[in-house]
Design a protein around this motif. Structure first.
Motif, PDB file in Angstrom:
ATOM      1  N   THR A  34       0.846  -1.204   0.000  1.00 37.20           N
ATOM      2  CA  THR A  34       0.000   0.000   0.000  1.00 37.20           C
ATOM      3  C   THR A  34       0.874   1.245   0.000  1.00 37.20           C
ATOM      4  O   THR A  34       0.654   2.192  -0.774  1.00 37.20           O
ATOM      5  N   LEU A  35       1.915   1.231   0.855  1.00 37.22           N
ATOM      6  CA  LEU A  35       2.818   2.385   0.906  1.00 37.22           C
ATOM      7  C   LEU A  35       3.508   2.595  -0.443  1.00 37.22           C
ATOM      8  O   LEU A  35       3.642   3.728  -0.921  1.00 37.22           O
ATOM      9  N   LEU A  36       3.934   1.477  -1.056  1.00 33.86           N
ATOM     10  CA  LEU A  36       4.607   1.603  -2.360  1.00 33.86           C
ATOM     11  C   LEU A  36       3.657   2.160  -3.417  1.00 33.86           C
ATOM     12  O   LEU A  36       4.059   2.931  -4.287  1.00 33.86           O
ATOM     13  N   SER A  37       2.381   1.771  -3.317  1.00 30.41           N
ATOM     14  CA  SER A  37       1.427   2.290  -4.308  1.00 30.41           C
ATOM     15  C   SER A  37       1.235   3.797  -4.114  1.00 30.41           C
ATOM     16  O   SER A  37       1.094   4.541  -5.085  1.00 30.41           O
ATOM     17  N   PHE A  38       1.265   4.253  -2.861  1.00 29.94           N
ATOM     18  CA  PHE A  38       1.187   5.707  -2.626  1.00 29.94           C
ATOM     19  C   PHE A  38       2.415   6.398  -3.230  1.00 29.94           C
ATOM     20  O   PHE A  38       2.300   7.452  -3.855  1.00 29.94           O
ATOM     21  N   LYS A  39       3.575   5.760  -3.018  1.00 29.87           N
ATOM     22  CA  LYS A  39       4.818   6.336  -3.532  1.00 29.87           C
ATOM     23  C   LYS A  39       4.733   6.429  -5.055  1.00 29.87           C
ATOM     24  O   LYS A  39       5.109   7.449  -5.648  1.00 29.87           O
ATOM     25  N   GLY A  40       4.193   5.391  -5.664  1.00 36.82           N
ATOM     26  CA  GLY A  40       4.033   5.383  -7.128  1.00 36.82           C
ATOM     27  C   GLY A  40       3.141   6.518  -7.605  1.00 36.82           C
ATOM     28  O   GLY A  40       3.242   6.962  -8.751  1.00 36.82           O
ATOM     29  N   ARG A  41       2.264   6.967  -6.744  1.00 35.38           N
ATOM     30  CA  ARG A  41       1.355   8.071  -7.119  1.00 35.38           C
ATOM     31  C   ARG A  41       1.903   9.432  -6.691  1.00 35.38           C
ATOM     32  O   ARG A  41       1.188  10.433  -6.773  1.00 35.38           O
ATOM     33  N   GLY A  42       3.125   9.440  -6.166  1.00 31.50           N
ATOM     34  CA  GLY A  42       3.742  10.738  -5.855  1.00 31.50           C
ATOM     35  C   GLY A  42       3.838  11.073  -4.379  1.00 31.50           C
ATOM     36  O   GLY A  42       4.343  12.145  -4.022  1.00 31.50           O
ATOM     37  N   ALA A  43       3.320  10.197  -3.505  1.00 31.80           N
ATOM     38  CA  ALA A  43       3.451  10.484  -2.063  1.00 31.80           C
ATOM     39  C   ALA A  43       4.892  10.247  -1.613  1.00 31.80           C
ATOM     40  O   ALA A  43       5.624   9.475  -2.238  1.00 31.80           O
ATOM     41  N   ARG A  44       5.254  10.914  -0.533  1.00 31.80           N
ATOM     42  CA  ARG A  44       6.592  10.691   0.039  1.00 31.80           C
ATOM     43  C   ARG A  44       6.432   9.875   1.308  1.00 31.80           C
ATOM     44  O   ARG A  44       5.627  10.239   2.168  1.00 31.80           O
ATOM     45  N   LEU A  45       7.200   8.812   1.421  1.00 28.28           N
ATOM     46  CA  LEU A  45       7.144   7.988   2.625  1.00 28.28           C
ATOM     47  C   LEU A  45       8.157   8.536   3.618  1.00 28.28           C
ATOM     48  O   LEU A  45       9.321   8.741   3.279  1.00 28.28           O
ATOM     49  N   VAL A  46       7.693   8.759   4.840  1.00 16.18           N
ATOM     50  CA  VAL A  46       8.568   9.349   5.864  1.00 16.18           C
ATOM     51  C   VAL A  46       8.726   8.349   6.996  1.00 16.18           C
ATOM     52  O   VAL A  46       7.735   7.958   7.611  1.00 16.18           O
ATOM     53  N   PRO A  47       9.966   7.942   7.281  1.00 22.62           N
ATOM     54  CA  PRO A  47      10.127   6.995   8.384  1.00 22.62           C
ATOM     55  C   PRO A  47       9.833   7.673   9.720  1.00 22.62           C
ATOM     56  O   PRO A  47      10.175   8.835   9.924  1.00 22.62           O
ATOM     57  N   GLY A  48       9.187   6.951  10.608  1.00 16.65           N
ATOM     58  CA  GLY A  48       8.912   7.535  11.917  1.00 16.65           C
ATOM     59  C   GLY A  48       8.153   6.546  12.782  1.00 16.65           C
ATOM     60  O   GLY A  48       7.344   5.775  12.272  1.00 16.65           O
ATOM     61  N   SER A  49       8.477   6.598  14.090  1.00 18.54           N
ATOM     62  CA  SER A  49       7.864   5.640  15.004  1.00 18.54           C
ATOM     63  C   SER A  49       7.306   6.366  16.229  1.00 18.54           C
ATOM     64  O   SER A  49       7.895   7.354  16.684  1.00 18.54           O
ATOM     65  N   LEU A 100       9.280  11.527  15.107  1.00 24.64           N
ATOM     66  CA  LEU A 100       7.962  12.143  14.882  1.00 24.64           C
ATOM     67  C   LEU A 100       8.116  13.650  14.664  1.00 24.64           C
ATOM     68  O   LEU A 100       7.485  14.226  13.778  1.00 24.64           O
ATOM     69  N   VAL A 101       8.973  14.276  15.474  1.00 21.38           N
ATOM     70  CA  VAL A 101       9.194  15.721  15.323  1.00 21.38           C
ATOM     71  C   VAL A 101       9.743  16.003  13.916  1.00 21.38           C
ATOM     72  O   VAL A 101       9.275  16.913  13.215  1.00 21.38           O
ATOM     73  N   ASP A 102      10.722  15.197  13.493  1.00 23.83           N
ATOM     74  CA  ASP A 102      11.314  15.411  12.159  1.00 23.83           C
ATOM     75  C   ASP A 102      10.259  15.252  11.060  1.00 23.83           C
ATOM     76  O   ASP A 102      10.237  16.011  10.086  1.00 23.83           O
ATOM     77  N   ALA A 103       9.380  14.265  11.223  1.00 27.35           N
ATOM     78  CA  ALA A 103       8.341  14.037  10.208  1.00 27.35           C
ATOM     79  C   ALA A 103       7.388  15.230  10.151  1.00 27.35           C
ATOM     80  O   ALA A 103       7.044  15.737   9.078  1.00 27.35           O
ATOM     81  N   VAL A 104       6.992  15.695  11.333  1.00 26.26           N
ATOM     82  CA  VAL A 104       6.032  16.799  11.413  1.00 26.26           C
ATOM     83  C   VAL A 104       6.633  18.088  10.829  1.00 26.26           C
ATOM     84  O   VAL A 104       5.921  18.892  10.204  1.00 26.26           O
ATOM     85  N   LYS A 105       7.938  18.255  10.985  1.00 27.69           N
ATOM     86  CA  LYS A 105       8.590  19.480  10.498  1.00 27.69           C
ATOM     87  C   LYS A 105       8.550  19.607   8.976  1.00 27.69           C
ATOM     88  O   LYS A 105       8.773  20.688   8.436  1.00 27.69           O
ATOM     89  N   ALA A 143       4.891  15.966  19.708  1.00 25.40           N
ATOM     90  CA  ALA A 143       5.803  16.203  18.579  1.00 25.40           C
ATOM     91  C   ALA A 143       5.384  17.463  17.814  1.00 25.40           C
ATOM     92  O   ALA A 143       6.229  18.280  17.428  1.00 25.40           O
ATOM     93  N   ILE A 144       4.084  17.631  17.622  1.00 26.53           N
ATOM     94  CA  ILE A 144       3.583  18.807  16.890  1.00 26.53           C
ATOM     95  C   ILE A 144       3.907  20.080  17.674  1.00 26.53           C
ATOM     96  O   ILE A 144       4.317  21.099  17.112  1.00 26.53           O
TER      97      ILE A 144
END
Ligand SMILES: NC(=O)c1ccc[n+]([C@@H]2O[C@H](COP(=O)([O-])OP(=O)(O)OC[C@H]3O[C@@H](n4cnc5c(N)ncnc54)[C@H](OP(=O)(O)O)[C@@H]3O)[C@@H](O)[C@H]2O)c1
Length: 312
Positions: A47-62, A69-74, A102-103
């Motif tokens: 599912t994530l790869l299909s989003f990436k194929g459509r132009g989404a950016r995958l951001v690692p975070g736990s 999380l702070v880095d992702a939110v930034k 984090a926000i």
């Protein structure tokens, strides 16, 4: 003004994947949190790869790594959370509070949509145990958001159509029978059913909208405010046949609940409030809040009849 950059948390979930889809369709730069914990869950990875194929950016975070999380939110202007409403006390709430922290620390977020998407918890202060946990938890998250001064929008999505229409409003059923139906009480309390893709589209339309800032957006498509009996009537017309009807009283419904697991009891108390008390449609929206189908009349929402046709 350009479209905001969006981070979706819980993007591979039932609602989350629809939020990602709507965000991409609306042209937002869309980021999706990729939690290392999903490991080798092939469906989620695909599912994530299909989003990436459509132009989404995958951001690692736990959730167990605050900094991630702070880095992702930034990276974004808007955060939309769609993590599951797992009915284990403190679980859902704890994760969302971590996101709020984090926000708060990141300090750049212009709008946060917490994982609500159901009954308005602010109207459920008299809700029954054990189901009230879901509302209480969502209220704790709201307080944290407001205490931190985070701009927000709360989306009250009413009934996910797949759960409620699919089962003709009977708990524990998600496919409509062509023979019989159990009415909850007289089956006459109005509820509100919304196609899940429409929920996502309304939610994503609201993220850049000044009219929804610090407000609750109720999704109340006018043609979809119907009682269980009216839903059954639409289905009967579609199949060209009357269903055999029986009914369960509120008292018997509550008594039968006691034999169920904790998680099932949580779900059943929600059905109780919706179907026996009519908690979704028995109030007027306050002046401070807004209704989605009025805000976005361009969305040609799916009607109950159109949704039920899918099951023919
Ligand atoms: N109104 C209604 O009728 C109705 C019905 C159902 C749900 N809801 C509401 O809609 C919202 C979303 O529910 P959903 O059914 O779409 O949820 P879901 O599919 O069960 O789960 C959504 C996401 O939650 C994340 N998640 C689950 N367990 C987690 C954990 N232990 N740690 C971190 N993340 C975890 C996962 O994110 P990843 O993608 O990162 O794996 C998952 O994809 C909830 O607030 C729920 O209360 C409303």
């Amino acid at each position: 003004m350009g479209k905001s950059k969006v981070l979706i948390v819980g993007g591979t979930g039932y609602l989350g994947k629809r939020l990602v889809d709507a965000s991409l369709k609306l042209g937002h730069e869309t980021h999706v949190l990729h939690r290392p914990e999903i490991g080798v869950d092939i469906e989620k990875v695909q599912t994530l790869l299909s989003f990436k194929g459509r132009g989404a950016r995958l951001v690692p975070g736990s959730f167990s790594d605050h900094r991630s999380l702070v880095d992702a939110v930034k990276l974004v202007d808007v955060v939309v959370c769609a993590i599951s409403g797992v009915h284990i006390r403190s679980h859902h709430i704890l994760l969302q509070l971590k996101l709020v922290d984090a926000i708060k620390e990141a300090g750049n977020v212009e709008r946060f949509l917490p994982s609500e998407f159901g009954t308005d918890p602010a109207r459920m202060e008299n809700a029954m145990e054990p189901g009230r946990v879901a509302f209480d938890d969502k209220m704790v998250v709201r307080r944290a958001i407001e205490d931190a001064g985070i701009p927000h929008t709360y989306v009250s999505a009413n009934c996910f159509a797949g759960y409620f229409l699919g089962g003709l409003c009977q708990p524990g059923k998600i496919l409509p029978s062509t023979d019989s139906v159990l009415l909850l009480g007289d089956g006459d309390k109005k509820a509100i059913y919304v196609d899940e893709d429409d929920i996502a589209m309304y939610a994503m339309k609201s993220v850049d909208d000044p009219r929804t800032l610090n407000k609750t957006v109720y999704i109340r498509p006018p043609k979809n405010i119907l009682s269980q009996l009216e839903v059954v009537g639409i289905w009967e017309k579609l199949i060209g046949k009357d269903l055999q009807k029986s009914s369960i009283s509120a008292q018997d419904f509550l008594a039968s609940m006691k034999e169920q697991s904790y998680a099932e009891q949580v779900g059943l108390t929600h059905y109780y409030h919706v179907c026996f008390e009519g908690c979704l449609a028995n109030f007027e929206i306050g002046e401070d809040d807004v209704e989605a189908s009025e805000l976005y009349p361009d969305i040609d929402y799916v009607t109950v009849e159109e949704y039920l046709r899918r099951y023919l």
